[in-house]
Scaffold this motif. Structure first.
Motif, mmCIF file in Angstrom:
data_model
loop_
_atom_site.group_PDB
_atom_site.id
_atom_site.type_symbol
_atom_site.label_atom_id
_atom_site.label_comp_id
_atom_site.label_asym_id
_atom_site.label_seq_id
_atom_site.Cartn_x
_atom_site.Cartn_y
_atom_site.Cartn_z
ATOM 1 N N GLN A 40 -44.485 50.247 53.206
ATOM 2 C CA GLN A 40 -44.608 48.980 53.617
ATOM 3 C C GLN A 40 -43.626 48.124 54.124
ATOM 4 O O GLN A 40 -43.466 47.357 55.165
ATOM 5 N N SER A 41 -42.551 47.984 53.312
ATOM 6 C CA SER A 41 -41.185 47.341 53.758
ATOM 7 C C SER A 41 -40.925 47.941 55.130
ATOM 8 O O SER A 41 -40.309 47.166 56.074
ATOM 9 N N LEU A 42 -40.963 49.197 55.232
ATOM 10 C CA LEU A 42 -40.360 49.511 56.431
ATOM 11 C C LEU A 42 -41.248 49.394 57.774
ATOM 12 O O LEU A 42 -40.595 49.020 58.826
ATOM 13 N N SER A 43 -42.559 49.397 57.471
ATOM 14 C CA SER A 43 -43.356 49.101 58.610
ATOM 15 C C SER A 43 -43.420 47.720 59.006
ATOM 16 O O SER A 43 -43.438 47.377 60.149
ATOM 17 N N ASN A 44 -43.456 46.602 57.969
ATOM 18 C CA ASN A 44 -43.492 45.375 58.243
ATOM 19 C C ASN A 44 -42.292 44.880 58.966
ATOM 20 O O ASN A 44 -42.145 44.122 59.787
ATOM 21 N N GLN A 92 -52.578 51.821 57.905
ATOM 22 C CA GLN A 92 -52.008 50.589 58.535
ATOM 23 C C GLN A 92 -50.530 50.650 58.679
ATOM 24 O O GLN A 92 -49.936 50.172 59.564
ATOM 25 N N ASN A 93 -49.762 51.436 57.585
ATOM 26 C CA ASN A 93 -48.428 51.453 58.012
ATOM 27 C C ASN A 93 -48.062 52.453 59.240
ATOM 28 O O ASN A 93 -47.268 52.196 59.769
ATOM 29 N N LEU A 94 -48.814 53.544 59.156
ATOM 30 C CA LEU A 94 -48.668 54.436 60.641
ATOM 31 C C LEU A 94 -48.786 53.657 61.694
ATOM 32 O O LEU A 94 -48.002 53.865 62.684
ATOM 33 N N ALA A 95 -49.737 52.726 61.549
ATOM 34 C CA ALA A 95 -50.232 52.338 62.874
ATOM 35 C C ALA A 95 -49.182 51.068 63.439
ATOM 36 O O ALA A 95 -48.687 50.908 64.550
ATOM 37 N N ASN A 96 -48.824 50.140 62.329
ATOM 38 C CA ASN A 96 -48.071 49.252 62.580
ATOM 39 C C ASN A 96 -46.590 49.780 62.914
ATOM 40 O O ASN A 96 -45.701 49.203 64.031
ATOM 41 N N SER A 97 -46.218 50.780 62.292
ATOM 42 C CA SER A 97 -44.838 51.382 62.697
ATOM 43 C C SER A 97 -44.827 51.981 64.181
ATOM 44 O O SER A 97 -43.747 51.892 64.886
ATOM 45 N N SER A 98 -45.751 52.865 64.186
ATOM 46 C CA SER A 98 -45.934 53.268 65.533
ATOM 47 C C SER A 98 -46.029 52.398 66.901
ATOM 48 O O SER A 98 -45.487 52.226 67.947
ATOM 49 N N TRP A 99 -46.863 51.310 66.671
ATOM 50 C CA TRP A 99 -47.030 50.118 67.434
ATOM 51 C C TRP A 99 -45.674 49.431 67.850
ATOM 52 O O TRP A 99 -45.192 49.231 69.106
ATOM 53 N N ALA A 100 -44.898 49.197 66.727
ATOM 54 C CA ALA A 100 -43.478 48.645 66.841
ATOM 55 C C ALA A 100 -42.590 49.319 67.741
ATOM 56 O O ALA A 100 -41.978 49.037 68.707
ATOM 57 N N ALA A 101 -42.720 50.528 67.431
ATOM 58 C CA ALA A 101 -41.711 51.640 68.138
ATOM 59 C C ALA A 101 -41.935 51.805 69.556
ATOM 60 O O ALA A 101 -41.186 51.737 70.437
ATOM 61 N N ALA A 102 -43.314 51.667 69.907
ATOM 62 C CA ALA A 102 -43.765 51.581 71.455
ATOM 63 C C ALA A 102 -43.315 50.255 72.059
ATOM 64 O O ALA A 102 -42.913 50.427 73.104
ATOM 65 N N MET A 103 -43.538 49.363 71.411
ATOM 66 C CA MET A 103 -43.187 47.823 71.953
ATOM 67 C C MET A 103 -41.697 47.792 72.256
ATOM 68 O O MET A 103 -41.370 47.016 73.372
#
Length: 404
Positions: A303-307, A340-351
């Motif tokens: 969670q710390s990583l993805s947030n 949710q962690n998977l989704a947020n991290s992936s979205w962030a990398a894509a953005m």
């Protein structure tokens, strides 16, 4: 950058952090347990003996064994506080002797002062006791009666307890907040942090408290990393933006950055992104600290990583070395990521257009394995990220799984 924007999981472990701080504060700051004085009265002396026994108890059994003898406000509050401190498990909370203690607490509440109220509720809050009972109305009334006697630490610890127990007694909470506002000049950083955190946790947007905080011109150099992190998290959760104040916190935080734990770094950046405030000084300090910690980052919680990645992407800050470190750590902990962690991290990398094939493969495999847990929003974020990187994940059966 709003298109396909992720929804970060609000940091949850701050509650636990504030819990440990409040417990320590209750002892160090003088809100610790009072002692029953010795006297010529054998009944009173017995209460003193019971209090000594409770203070030395290492488990709930020793405390619950003597509850039927407890009579005074001091010894009853000591018992509840001690049960919270040693960590009474759920099965102990269903023990008839604990129910008896709560009933005795209710009956003696008219004789409780501010310290006994604070310590009793602190114990129940530490246990996250949320079953309520007849004592709730009485504690609300007694708190209002004694509110002028509440010291800053009594106020902050009581509000913290209410947040932990989800105790939404409006008149009691209003009295506590008003007391905090009028006495804010005597509040230490820990008190300010805990009150703000508690109000945010209970979703109480007390604007007058927030304005009082701004007017008090706090010296954030006195705040610990945990105080700073919980404070800005509270401001962000309440949707209260004061750029000068948050930037002042960030300036002091950047000077103490090496003392921040991963969760505090993540919560701080999450707060900046939620407030839509790009504090370049703090964001650069966080990125450099992540790089300095090197291999340690591989042990950070998902969670710390993805947030953290979500925060940088939301603020449109592209930092390739930072994302490399965080995505490598995500791969190392991929089995522990929820959807949710998977989704947020992936979205962030894509953005921020940071492509890491090893990460995409790990996420594709994990997504297929956890497909039944995915919410629609998570699937949309993952599909957006995979499409942006033109990644089909064929050997994992990603596309059929997403379209199923």
């Amino acid at each position: 950058r709003r298109d396909g924007r992720g929804v970060a999981q609000a940091p949850v472990a701050t509650a636990g952090d504030a819990a440990s701080l409040a417990v320590d504060g209750a002892i160090i700051g003088g809100t610790g347990q009072e002692e029953e004085p010795w006297s010529d009265d054998p009944v009173r002396n017995r209460q003193k003996e019971l209090q000594d026994l409770i203070m030395e108890a290492e488990g709930p059994e020793a405390i619950l064994a003597c509850v039927r003898e407890l009579d005074g406000a001091i010894v009853i509050s000591t018992a509840l506080h001690r049960l919270g401190k040693i960590g009474a498990s759920p099965e102990w909370r269903s023990d008839p002797r604990f129910r008896f203690l709560l009933d005795r607490f209710r009956l003696r509440l008219p004789f409780f002062g501010s310290r006994q109220i604070s310590n009793s509720l602190h114990g129940l809050g530490a246990m996250m006791y949320r079953e309520g009972g007849p004592w709730v109305e009485m504690v609300s009334i007694q708190t209002q009666r004694r509110i002028r006697d509440f010291e800053p630490q009594h106020v902050s610890n009581t509000l913290w307890s209410c947040a932990r127990m989800q105790l939404q007694e409006s008149l009691m909470l209003k009295a506590l907040v008003n007391r905090a506002i009028e006495d804010i000049n005597r509040f230490c950083p820990l008190d300010v942090s805990i009150v703000t955190w508690a109000l945010a946790t209970m979703k109480l947007r007390e604007v007058e408290w927030l304005r009082a905080v701004v007017r008090s011109r706090l010296d954030f150099a006195d705040f610990s990393p945990q105080n700073m992190s919980n404070f800005v998290w509270g401001l962000a959760t309440l949707g209260f933006r004061n750029d000068n104040m948050v930037l002042a916190v960030g300036r002091e935080a950047s000077l103490k950055i090496q003392d921040f734990i991963p969760q505090e770094l993540s919560n701080f950046t999450w707060a900046l992104a939620t407030l839509d405030l790009c504090d370049n000084l703090m964001l650069r300090a966080v990125a450099e600290e992540v790089d300095r910690r090197a291999e340690e980052v591989l042990t950070w919680d998902p969670q710390s990583l993805s947030n953290m990645m979500w925060a940088y992407a939301t603020l449109a800050v592209k930092d390739d070395p930072l994302f490399r470190r965080l995505l490598d750590a995500s791969v190392a902990r991929i089995a522990d990521h929820d959807t949710q962690n998977l989704a947020n991290s992936s979205w962030a990398a894509a953005m921020v257009s940071f492509r890491c094939s090893r990460y995409l493969e790990a996420v594709a495999e994990a997504t297929v394995a956890k497909m039944t847990d995915c919410q629609t929003l998570h699937l949309a974020q993952l599909a957006f990220a995979f499409a942006r990187f033109s990644f089909r994940g064929e050997k994992f059966g990603l596309m059929p799984a997403l379209l199923a």
